[in-house]
Design a protein around this motif. Structure first.
Motif, PDB file in Angstrom:
ATOM      1  N   ARG B  96       0.844  -1.243  -0.073  1.00 21.02           N
ATOM      2  CA  ARG B  96      -0.111  -0.089   0.089  1.00 21.02           C
ATOM      3  C   ARG B  96       0.925   1.292  -0.069  1.00 21.02           C
ATOM      4  O   ARG B  96       0.524   2.370  -0.663  1.00 21.02           O
ATOM      5  CB  ARG B  96      -0.769   0.028   1.002  1.00 21.02           C
ATOM      6  CG  ARG B  96      -1.950  -1.109   1.202  1.00 21.02           C
ATOM      7  CD  ARG B  96      -3.354  -0.488   2.054  1.00 21.02           C
ATOM      8  NE  ARG B  96      -4.017  -1.905   2.047  1.00 21.02           N
ATOM      9  CZ  ARG B  96      -5.359  -1.871   2.010  1.00 21.02           C
ATOM     10  NH1 ARG B  96      -5.967  -0.749   2.555  1.00 21.02           N
ATOM     11  NH2 ARG B  96      -5.839  -2.908   2.249  1.00 21.02           N
ATOM     12  N   VAL B 132      -6.518  -0.109   8.694  1.00 15.68           N
ATOM     13  CA  VAL B 132      -7.055   0.793   8.032  1.00 15.68           C
ATOM     14  C   VAL B 132      -7.375   1.994   9.115  1.00 15.68           C
ATOM     15  O   VAL B 132      -7.694   3.513   8.567  1.00 15.68           O
ATOM     16  CB  VAL B 132      -8.239   0.506   7.241  1.00 15.68           C
ATOM     17  CG1 VAL B 132      -7.681  -0.320   6.099  1.00 15.68           C
ATOM     18  CG2 VAL B 132      -9.528  -0.097   7.891  1.00 15.68           C
ATOM     19  N   ASP B 133      -7.161   1.851  10.426  1.00 19.48           N
ATOM     20  CA  ASP B 133      -7.410   2.812  11.377  1.00 19.48           C
ATOM     21  C   ASP B 133      -6.273   3.423  11.853  1.00 19.48           C
ATOM     22  O   ASP B 133      -5.193   2.616  11.734  1.00 19.48           O
ATOM     23  CB  ASP B 133      -8.412   2.246  12.467  1.00 19.48           C
ATOM     24  CG  ASP B 133      -9.697   1.816  12.109  1.00 19.48           C
ATOM     25  OD1 ASP B 133     -10.113   2.151  11.305  1.00 19.48           O
ATOM     26  OD2 ASP B 133      -9.830   0.513  12.460  1.00 19.48           O
ATOM     27  N   ASN B 236     -24.169   1.103  15.680  1.00 17.11           N
ATOM     28  CA  ASN B 236     -23.448   1.673  14.636  1.00 17.11           C
ATOM     29  C   ASN B 236     -24.138   1.567  13.233  1.00 17.11           C
ATOM     30  O   ASN B 236     -23.764   2.379  12.214  1.00 17.11           O
ATOM     31  CB  ASN B 236     -21.866   0.999  14.696  1.00 17.11           C
ATOM     32  CG  ASN B 236     -21.832  -0.276  14.403  1.00 17.11           C
ATOM     33  OD1 ASN B 236     -22.739  -1.148  14.466  1.00 17.11           O
ATOM     34  ND2 ASN B 236     -20.738  -0.888  14.283  1.00 17.11           N
TER      35      ASN B 236
ATOM     36  N   ASN C   9      -9.265  -5.084  21.521  1.00 18.21           N
ATOM     37  CA  ASN C   9      -9.578  -4.342  20.307  1.00 18.21           C
ATOM     38  C   ASN C   9      -8.979  -4.908  19.250  1.00 18.21           C
ATOM     39  O   ASN C   9      -8.019  -4.452  18.557  1.00 18.21           O
ATOM     40  CB  ASN C   9      -9.467  -2.775  20.188  1.00 18.21           C
ATOM     41  CG  ASN C   9      -9.797  -2.049  18.826  1.00 18.21           C
ATOM     42  OD1 ASN C   9      -8.924  -1.385  18.506  1.00 18.21           O
ATOM     43  ND2 ASN C   9     -10.834  -2.439  18.389  1.00 18.21           N
ATOM     44  N   LEU C  11      -7.264  -6.647  15.844  1.00 19.01           N
ATOM     45  CA  LEU C  11      -7.500  -6.416  14.474  1.00 19.01           C
ATOM     46  C   LEU C  11      -7.797  -7.711  13.743  1.00 19.01           C
ATOM     47  O   LEU C  11      -6.906  -8.748  13.781  1.00 19.01           O
ATOM     48  CB  LEU C  11      -6.056  -5.930  13.925  1.00 19.01           C
ATOM     49  CG  LEU C  11      -6.325  -5.414  12.356  1.00 19.01           C
ATOM     50  CD1 LEU C  11      -7.280  -4.246  12.363  1.00 19.01           C
ATOM     51  CD2 LEU C  11      -4.735  -4.795  12.180  1.00 19.01           C
ATOM     52  N   VAL C  21     -19.644  -7.906   2.805  1.00 26.92           N
ATOM     53  CA  VAL C  21     -18.226  -7.507   3.451  1.00 26.92           C
ATOM     54  C   VAL C  21     -18.630  -6.318   4.311  1.00 26.92           C
ATOM     55  O   VAL C  21     -18.001  -6.039   5.270  1.00 26.92           O
ATOM     56  CB  VAL C  21     -17.319  -7.046   2.384  1.00 26.92           C
ATOM     57  CG1 VAL C  21     -17.882  -6.033   1.379  1.00 26.92           C
ATOM     58  CG2 VAL C  21     -15.889  -6.514   2.879  1.00 26.92           C
ATOM     59  N   ALA C  25     -17.754  -6.006   8.396  1.00 27.12           N
ATOM     60  CA  ALA C  25     -16.652  -4.749   8.723  1.00 27.12           C
ATOM     61  C   ALA C  25     -17.546  -4.387  10.012  1.00 27.12           C
ATOM     62  O   ALA C  25     -16.903  -3.986  11.026  1.00 27.12           O
ATOM     63  CB  ALA C  25     -16.582  -3.852   7.823  1.00 27.12           C
ATOM     64  N   ASN C  26     -18.781  -3.764   9.664  1.00 30.79           N
ATOM     65  CA  ASN C  26     -19.491  -3.057  10.975  1.00 30.79           C
ATOM     66  C   ASN C  26     -19.829  -4.027  12.154  1.00 30.79           C
ATOM     67  O   ASN C  26     -19.833  -3.478  13.416  1.00 30.79           O
ATOM     68  CB  ASN C  26     -20.816  -2.444  10.388  1.00 30.79           C
ATOM     69  CG  ASN C  26     -20.566  -0.996  10.053  1.00 30.79           C
ATOM     70  OD1 ASN C  26     -19.576  -0.391  10.311  1.00 30.79           O
ATOM     71  ND2 ASN C  26     -21.292  -0.784   8.963  1.00 30.79           N
ATOM     72  N   ILE C  29     -16.722  -3.994  14.241  1.00 33.63           N
ATOM     73  CA  ILE C  29     -16.642  -2.755  15.150  1.00 33.63           C
ATOM     74  C   ILE C  29     -17.487  -2.670  16.121  1.00 33.63           C
ATOM     75  O   ILE C  29     -17.221  -2.390  17.387  1.00 33.63           O
ATOM     76  CB  ILE C  29     -16.596  -1.564  14.040  1.00 33.63           C
ATOM     77  CG1 ILE C  29     -15.567  -1.417  13.108  1.00 33.63           C
ATOM     78  CG2 ILE C  29     -16.879  -0.270  14.907  1.00 33.63           C
ATOM     79  CD1 ILE C  29     -16.004  -0.430  12.121  1.00 33.63           C
ATOM     80  N   SER C  34     -11.330  -4.535  15.289  1.00 26.02           N
ATOM     81  CA  SER C  34     -11.350  -3.609  14.031  1.00 26.02           C
ATOM     82  C   SER C  34     -11.230  -4.762  12.919  1.00 26.02           C
ATOM     83  O   SER C  34     -10.194  -5.646  12.816  1.00 26.02           O
ATOM     84  CB  SER C  34      -9.885  -2.864  14.306  1.00 26.02           C
ATOM     85  OG  SER C  34     -10.085  -1.775  15.283  1.00 26.02           O
ATOM     86  N   PRO C  35     -11.891  -4.113  11.947  1.00 25.70           N
ATOM     87  CA  PRO C  35     -11.553  -5.189  10.724  1.00 25.70           C
ATOM     88  C   PRO C  35     -10.552  -4.477   9.686  1.00 25.70           C
ATOM     89  O   PRO C  35     -10.471  -3.242   9.687  1.00 25.70           O
ATOM     90  CB  PRO C  35     -13.078  -4.876   9.922  1.00 25.70           C
ATOM     91  CG  PRO C  35     -13.653  -3.484  10.602  1.00 25.70           C
ATOM     92  CD  PRO C  35     -12.897  -3.153  11.682  1.00 25.70           C
ATOM     93  N   VAL C  36     -10.013  -5.232   8.915  1.00 31.31           N
ATOM     94  CA  VAL C  36      -9.289  -4.716   8.067  1.00 31.31           C
ATOM     95  C   VAL C  36      -9.401  -5.695   6.705  1.00 31.31           C
ATOM     96  O   VAL C  36      -9.381  -7.092   7.091  1.00 31.31           O
ATOM     97  CB  VAL C  36      -7.704  -4.497   8.058  1.00 31.31           C
ATOM     98  CG1 VAL C  36      -7.139  -6.029   8.793  1.00 31.31           C
ATOM     99  CG2 VAL C  36      -6.765  -4.077   7.109  1.00 31.31           C
ATOM    100  N   MET C  37      -9.683  -5.298   5.522  1.00 31.67           N
ATOM    101  CA  MET C  37      -9.931  -6.184   4.508  1.00 31.67           C
ATOM    102  C   MET C  37      -8.868  -6.073   3.395  1.00 31.67           C
ATOM    103  O   MET C  37      -8.536  -4.844   2.988  1.00 31.67           O
ATOM    104  CB  MET C  37     -11.331  -5.687   3.738  1.00 31.67           C
ATOM    105  CG  MET C  37     -12.445  -6.337   4.458  1.00 31.67           C
ATOM    106  SD  MET C  37     -12.969  -5.697   6.068  1.00 31.67           S
ATOM    107  CE  MET C  37     -14.300  -6.688   6.504  1.00 31.67           C
ATOM    108  N   ALA C  38      -8.081  -6.869   2.969  1.00 30.83           N
ATOM    109  CA  ALA C  38      -6.929  -6.786   2.165  1.00 30.83           C
ATOM    110  C   ALA C  38      -6.848  -8.304   1.467  1.00 30.83           C
ATOM    111  O   ALA C  38      -6.704  -9.085   1.928  1.00 30.83           O
ATOM    112  CB  ALA C  38      -5.869  -6.434   2.852  1.00 30.83           C
TER     113      ALA C  38
END
Lengths: 264, 264, 264
Positions: B96, B132-133, B236, C9, C11, C21, C25-26, C29, C34-38
């Protein structure tokens, strides 16, 4: 026909875009169908073979997926399944336009649902475009010229044509219906066209005809009206949610009672 | 400026991630712009050519799409269109980070919107990351050091910089504004950053300036506050929906009345 | 354990489908992760290295992403991270079935979450399929035979197995629990399975055990019940939103008080 969808619970194979795909899936479930999304060329033949209809939507087209669309469409034709095309953004780029003509050359579609700018592109008329939305100048055209465009598409591609707009036009080239159900808010969310295309794929599973298409367009429009009735002072994201919700509640009786359909 | 967006209805070409794309599309519609998502290298030049701005978001980057981003960005620069960059997750992977520098080398951006961890990556400062945060340690840094990071980005890349956080920082390298609108819930949904980047793309269409960026950031923050006011005991996912809804209602007057903007 | 998730928290790296997706993610959260999509093969090793768990979901599989899944899974195994598999639609196409066995051969999974049709595919039993949903005939099978399938998967792949259904089955091959939390509406939205798989990935970060899995399945089911309590006369799209909302509110105490768990 809605009751038949709920009874049959048809499996709808969608090769679609990543913008509105979640709404499309939930709209189908809401109506009583089952969605399956699969776009790898290595599995689309298998997935089509267990499905009751195929819906092709080019909203976020790329080379990999175009190949899968053609493969899936040819297989669906072999199996005699209904195939729906949503040529999102045809005319907005040469690539999309050419892809649409390649799809139309390779696959026989039961139904094509689109907006007026996309529709004009399909019959080689000059159209302007606002990306994936119809242009204002095309929208301002009178209804009779839009009907003529729809008829031309049906004749040229031997298909049912549904042009969405303030008044929806449904034709098979011979019969023509105008449906005035729906609400302006439907044009203020992403996905209302994509969802209708998928919903019509489910309708095609219980009768691959002009009448079924008219019924489906009207039912969806009624959902759009009811979603607005429940909207209160909320905005478009809430409206999108409510629109999908309503697909679970609308009935064949509702279409009889509240359908605003003119046969011309 | 919001009234001008509604009047002009600019077409915003988004090459973006598949996680938050639906919200991005509806946020743009809500505000009065039109979204178009297209990421095939074979059509991005055409799509850019009919658009009023380009927004590049690397949230779910891959080789195919990176190529399209560069092609689209170069074309947008040739046409003099505003181009916005959201370098999601810069610093979280070497891939990235390198992609972001490749984009920055090839394309002149009107505006870059990011979080503090991504921002530090852009000026080669050591940063930690929570995917991503932004990382907690980066978030704990004092405001003045964050302002200095923002200024460095603006100077290095000749762009408007918006660093989102508890206080948002907006600068063009010379002028600096701090915006305290917004609500903590905005950090508890996916997509609030992506949506702001796209929304700022729409604002750039009515004036490619520091002042417009400040106005846009404040308007979006006000939407975040109002969405919270309506949230009740919901969570949320509901908040995400309400935030998009509010973009339809916020006005230029609201920004004048409720904007919490400090020029420093 | 939920309190530990909120404290830590974690990841969660998701390589997942583009249909559900955003909800995934929500949901993460909402729960406190914490979500990360890659999904680029050029970054998944980096992203896994900063993550606390990996969740692999094959809902919209393709060749590019399959390669990334394998690379990410091998790296997660090297790092000793929990890895969750959601083999969406295994059995629906030869391609998916083969991909799942390739994943199972290359990667050691901490937990596999699936429906009964997918589960039967994993132990080479004949299964029918309704695309990404379990077939009615498989769903009609008695609970004891489904438990036997779950045990077989755990033994064969040395993993915790969660089979979702009217009653959820959780086993590590030795211990078996049945969870009767949840609501029928969960089967009327897209993504309820995908979200549970991701949520269980977050639970695995605070204890990679059978007990944690049972706790997580029950907590998620309680959210499903509460979302229905709040649904009123709304439909499935609203339900999906409410389900994610509830993940922010459910507590370990709730699981103690309202969990419907039988150990057998």
């Amino acid at each position: 026909m809605i009751s038949k969808i709920k009874e049959k619970n048809p499996l709808i194979h969608n090769i679609t875009n990543y913008v509105t795909v979640n709404g499309v899936a939930n709209a189908l479930i809401s109506l009583g169908a089952s969605p399956v999304m699969a776009d790898s060329e290595f599995e689309v033949s298998d997935i089509v073979s267990i499905s009751n209809a195929l819906v092709i939507n080019i909203g976020t087209l790329n080379e990999r997926v175009l190949k899968s669309m053609i493969k899936a469409g040819i297989r669906a034709n072999e199996l005699g399944l209904p195939v729906v095309l949503d040529p999102v953004g045809a005319g907005a780029s040469l690539y999309r336009t050419q892809a649409v003509f390649e799809l139309l050359k390779s696959i026989k579609f039961s139904l094509i649902r689109l907006n007026i700018s996309e529709a004009k592109t399909l019959i080689n008329q000059t159209s302007t475009t606002n990306g994936v939305d119809a242009s204002q100048s095309d929208l301002n055209a009178d209804l009779s010229s839009a009907i003529s465009v729809a008829k031309n598409i049906s004749e040229k591609f031997n298909t049912i044509t549904v042009i969405s707009g303030k008044s929806d036009i449904i034709t098979n080239g011979k019969n023509i219906a105008i449906c005035d159900n729906g609400h302006e808010m439907m044009s203020k969310i992403t996905g209302s066209g994509c969802m209708l295309s998928a919903v019509l794929g489910a309708f095609m599973c219980v009768g691959d005809t002009f009448e079924t298409a008219v019924h489906g367009v009207s039912a969806y429009g009624i959902c759009g009206e009811r979603a607005f009735d429940k909207l209160g002072d909320n905005g478009n994201a809430t409206y999108a949610t409510l629109l999908i919700d309503e697909l679970a509640f609308v009935s064949d009786d509702d279409v009889v009672k509240f359908g605003k359909i003119r046969h011309i």
